[in-house]
Design a protein around this motif. Structure first.
Motif, PDB file in Angstrom:
ATOM      1  N   LEU A  27       0.853  -1.142  -0.042  1.00  0.00           N
ATOM      2  CA  LEU A  27      -0.020  -0.075  -0.199  1.00  0.00           C
ATOM      3  C   LEU A  27       0.788   1.180   0.046  1.00  0.00           C
ATOM      4  CD1 LEU A  27      -2.944  -1.073   2.478  1.00  0.00           C
ATOM      5  CD2 LEU A  27      -2.964  -0.813   0.069  1.00  0.00           C
ATOM      6  N   PRO A  28       0.480   2.382  -0.761  1.00  0.00           N
ATOM      7  CA  PRO A  28       1.359   3.592  -0.737  1.00  0.00           C
ATOM      8  C   PRO A  28       1.232   4.496   0.238  1.00  0.00           C
ATOM      9  CG  PRO A  28      -0.700   3.608  -2.279  1.00  0.00           C
ATOM     10  CD  PRO A  28      -0.708   2.451  -1.647  1.00  0.00           C
ATOM     11  N   ARG A  29       2.259   5.251   0.528  1.00  0.00           N
ATOM     12  CA  ARG A  29       2.101   6.148   1.574  1.00  0.00           C
ATOM     13  C   ARG A  29       2.405   7.576   0.880  1.00  0.00           C
ATOM     14  NH1 ARG A  29       0.266   8.937   4.833  1.00  0.00           N
ATOM     15  NH2 ARG A  29       1.230   9.732   6.707  1.00  0.00           N
ATOM     16  N   ARG A  69      14.094   0.139  12.351  1.00  0.00           N
ATOM     17  CA  ARG A  69      12.942  -1.000  12.475  1.00  0.00           C
ATOM     18  C   ARG A  69      14.069  -2.300  12.146  1.00  0.00           C
ATOM     19  NH1 ARG A  69       8.182  -0.728  14.453  1.00  0.00           N
ATOM     20  NH2 ARG A  69       7.711  -2.270  13.067  1.00  0.00           N
ATOM     21  N   ARG A 105      -9.652   4.436  -3.048  1.00  0.00           N
ATOM     22  CA  ARG A 105      -9.246   3.402  -1.858  1.00  0.00           C
ATOM     23  C   ARG A 105      -9.401   2.082  -2.222  1.00  0.00           C
ATOM     24  NH1 ARG A 105      -9.901   2.186   3.634  1.00  0.00           N
ATOM     25  NH2 ARG A 105      -7.803   2.396   4.738  1.00  0.00           N
ATOM     26  N   ASN A 142       5.392   5.681  11.763  1.00  0.00           N
ATOM     27  CA  ASN A 142       6.484   4.954  11.396  1.00  0.00           C
ATOM     28  C   ASN A 142       6.336   3.455  11.870  1.00  0.00           C
ATOM     29  OD1 ASN A 142       8.414   4.700   9.402  1.00  0.00           O
ATOM     30  ND2 ASN A 142       9.980   5.106  11.209  1.00  0.00           N
ATOM     31  N   ASN A 200       7.164   5.643   7.358  1.00  0.00           N
ATOM     32  CA  ASN A 200       6.617   6.603   7.710  1.00  0.00           C
ATOM     33  C   ASN A 200       5.108   6.440   7.761  1.00  0.00           C
ATOM     34  OD1 ASN A 200       8.764   8.405   8.109  1.00  0.00           O
ATOM     35  ND2 ASN A 200       8.845   8.601   5.784  1.00  0.00           N
ATOM     36  N   ALA A 201       4.475   5.340   8.057  1.00  0.00           N
ATOM     37  CA  ALA A 201       3.332   5.038   8.037  1.00  0.00           C
ATOM     38  C   ALA A 201       2.405   5.854   9.230  1.00  0.00           C
ATOM     39  CB  ALA A 201       2.749   3.789   8.359  1.00  0.00           C
ATOM     40  N   GLN A 202       1.326   6.133   9.047  1.00  0.00           N
ATOM     41  CA  GLN A 202       0.507   6.876  10.096  1.00  0.00           C
ATOM     42  C   GLN A 202      -0.137   5.985  10.988  1.00  0.00           C
ATOM     43  OE1 GLN A 202      -3.087   8.926   8.251  1.00  0.00           O
ATOM     44  NE2 GLN A 202      -1.843  10.418   7.762  1.00  0.00           N
ATOM     45  N   PRO A 244      -0.927   1.603   5.988  1.00  0.00           N
ATOM     46  CA  PRO A 244      -0.136   2.734   6.274  1.00  0.00           C
ATOM     47  C   PRO A 244      -0.892   4.328   6.322  1.00  0.00           C
ATOM     48  CG  PRO A 244      -0.017   1.740   4.008  1.00  0.00           C
ATOM     49  CD  PRO A 244      -0.756   0.858   4.893  1.00  0.00           C
ATOM     50  N   ASP A 245      -2.107   4.158   5.888  1.00  0.00           N
ATOM     51  CA  ASP A 245      -3.014   5.488   6.109  1.00  0.00           C
ATOM     52  C   ASP A 245      -3.670   5.513   7.590  1.00  0.00           C
ATOM     53  OD1 ASP A 245      -5.054   3.819   5.767  1.00  0.00           O
ATOM     54  OD2 ASP A 245      -6.037   4.672   4.231  1.00  0.00           O
TER      55      ASP A 245
END
Lengths: 130, 179
Positions: A36-38, A69, A110, B80, B85-87, B117-118
């Motif tokens: 999934l993109p950010r 991480r 989405r 993250n 950098n995920a929310q 990630p959103d």
């Protein structure tokens, strides 16, 4: 050797995985969540012609350390797997000469984004960190 | 520890079958049907070995799913969490996922619960490559769903989230598990 900015269909790319919910060891598959993109981008690395150790080293030294991480796995794809979904790969060498992003995600849709990510996940080959 | 229906939780869900003897006649009617359909010999239609019954469809997995959601929320409520950098998972998404897990029929298998990630939460029923169903919430009272029933057979979309599971999701899950 200088990398070309244009990514050919046959190039191998990888998505490094840092979360255990992003793959299933028992079913040997990558989960859609890992692609999934950010902010409209999914970060990947170009790993064509690299040995396994080199590939893991990039993940450790340029992604895991920066993000603090633990690297757990990676999902490998052929660039054509991505192009077939109507997505693009854009080279982004600011941090590393082999870094790129999957772009062209349908912003605001989405359902379609998740659908495309599931397709990429099903095409990806899971590799667990030794 | 007991399920919502007062049944004991036994930790053999993932295997799909068990060698443990089970007091099947105490099950409520809907569960009993699931038991019976899984406990007949295909050729003779006679009851098969009661010591080897597929319990996965017959056990209320809600508590187990909610525990899994809590773990995901605890781990991913910081930014993250994925290294990209995920929310953090939003409180709203957590509550929507929690509500959804409580009203989903237990006749379907327990979903795999994971962060997105959103800041959303995804529930995934993965059968095999190209066969899966995903329901995703991100705290905006909208449910996003994706159903895949083969390589060129799919649908996806969104529905408003009220207090029931949208029909299209129930039908998608039935379709996934009917093959």
């Amino acid at each position: 050797m200088k990398q070309k900015n244009t990514i050919s269909s046959a190039e191998v790319i990888t998505r490094y995985i840092f979360d255990k919910t992003h793959y299933a060891r028992t079913k040997n598959n990558v989960k859609y969540r890992s692609f999934l993109p950010r902010n409209g981008e999914t970060s990947i690395f170009r790993i064509n012609n690299l040995g396994d150790k080199q590939i893991w080293d990039i993940g450790e030294n340029y992604v895991a350390i920066i993000s603090s991480r633990t690297l757990l796995a990676r999902g490998d794809l052929i660039a054509s797997d991505i192009f077939e979904e109507g997505l693009e790969i854009k080279s982004d060498t600011r941090e590393h000469k082999l870094h790129a992003n999957i772009v062209g995600w349908p912003l605001g849709e989405r359902g379609k984004i998740i659908f495309l990510a599931t397709n990429l996940a099903d095409k990806a080959q899971l590799h667990l960190k030794p | 520890m007991q399920t919502a229906l007062g049944l004991p939780i036994i930790d053999f869900f993932s295997s799909g079958s068990t060698d443990v003897k089970f007091d099947y006649w105490k099950l409520p009617g809907a569960y009993l049907d699931a038991f019976l359909s899984n406990s007949r010999d295909e050729k003779t239609n006679h009851a098969t070995d009661w010591n080897k019954i597929n319990l996965e469809r017959a056990i209320d997995w809600t508590n187990r799913a909610l525990e899994s959601l809590d773990e995901v929320y605890e781990k991913c409520s910081v930014a993250n969490w994925d290294g990209y950098n995920a929310q953090p998972i939003s409180r709203e998404a957590y509550f929507e996922a929690s509500k959804l897990l409580r009203i989903l029929p237990n006749s379907f298998p327990i979903p795999d619960i994971g962060p997105e990630p959103d800041g959303g939460v995804g529930l995934e029923w993965y059968k095999e490559k190209w066969f899966s169903f995903i329901v995703s919430v991100n705290g905006k009272n909208i449910i996003t769903y994706v159903g895949r029933f083969g390589k060129n057979n799919h649908f996806y979309g969104t529905e408003s989230y009220n207090n029931s599971v949208p029909e299209i999701i129930l039908n998608g899950l039935k379709r996934l598990f009917s093959n």
